[in-house]
Design an enzyme around this catalytic site. Structure first.
Site: not given
Length: 225
Positions: A185, A201
């Site tokens: 992301h 992440c």
């Protein structure tokens, strides 16, 4: 350069031999300087013309066949089409299309830090997982639902209502799901790209994120090491 002197030396043979060696050395030095000035490299010596024996030829053919077999096996394992490779050591994400690198982007990956919950007796380790994954889903304008550890990390009480957990801008414009809560992301802090600071992440800058998002599909392989 090796030179053979014809016949045994006579009389002042030692002086003649020394003179020949000096002249030979000067010639070699002169040739080397000329090649250097021309900006070319001296050619490598030709291969040994001595023919191989039957046993050596058999061994050579066996080694050649073995090399071709190994090359075919490596080629069979090589991914095809579009795929991502994420190097957590150097914090680099590479996008490949038909075995050609189409994009290399600086990213951020897991910090490796641990966080414990003394009340709930829980432990989180913020590593980016290694292995082979696939893009499971793609989300435009993703909204992060903050987990319990996000509040514990800030020393804040864990909220009971969902609205208090919503963070609509934290993940950037796009997110790609790798499974088990791990995403590729965006980030609000592009200056921190290249550092191992995430909770597991993979973060990308806006431009690279959009390029990757528009190129990959659900099912695209992702290799993380």
């Amino acid at each position: 350069m090796n030179m053979e002197l014809p016949g045994p030396p006579r009389g002042d043979g030692r002086l003649r031999r020394l003179g020949l060696f000096l002249v030979t050395g000067l010639l070699v030095l002169l040739v080397a300087l000329l090649w250097y000035r021309l900006g070319t490299r001296l050619e490598t010596p030709p291969p040994d013309p001595t023919p191989m024996s039957a046993a050596e030829q058999k061994e050579y053919r066996a080694l050649q066949q073995r090399a071709e077999s190994l090359e075919a096996q490596i080629k069979a394992f090589r991914p095809t089409g579009t795929y991502l490779v994420i190097d957590t050591g150097r914090n680099l994400l590479s996008l490949y299309k038909n075995n050609t690198k189409a994009l290399e982007a600086v990213c951020s990956t897991g910090s490796g830090r641990a966080l414990s919950d003394p009340v709930g007796h829980r432990l989180w380790v913020f590593d980016t997982p290694r292995g082979e994954f696939t893009i499971r889903n793609k989300y435009p304008n993703p909204v992060w639902i903050k987990p319990d550890w996000a509040f514990l990390e800030e020393g804040e009480p864990i909220p009971r209502n969902l609205a208090a957990r919503l963070a609509p801008e934290e993940l950037g414009a796009y997110a790609m799901d790798l499974g088990d809560g791990y995403l590729i992301h965006g980030t609000l802090y592009e200056r921190a790209l290249g550092l191992s600071i995430t909770h597991g992440c993979v973060r990308l800058g806006d431009r690279d994120l959009e390029s990757v998002y528009r190129t990959v599909r659900v099912g695209t392989p992702v290799y993380i090491f």
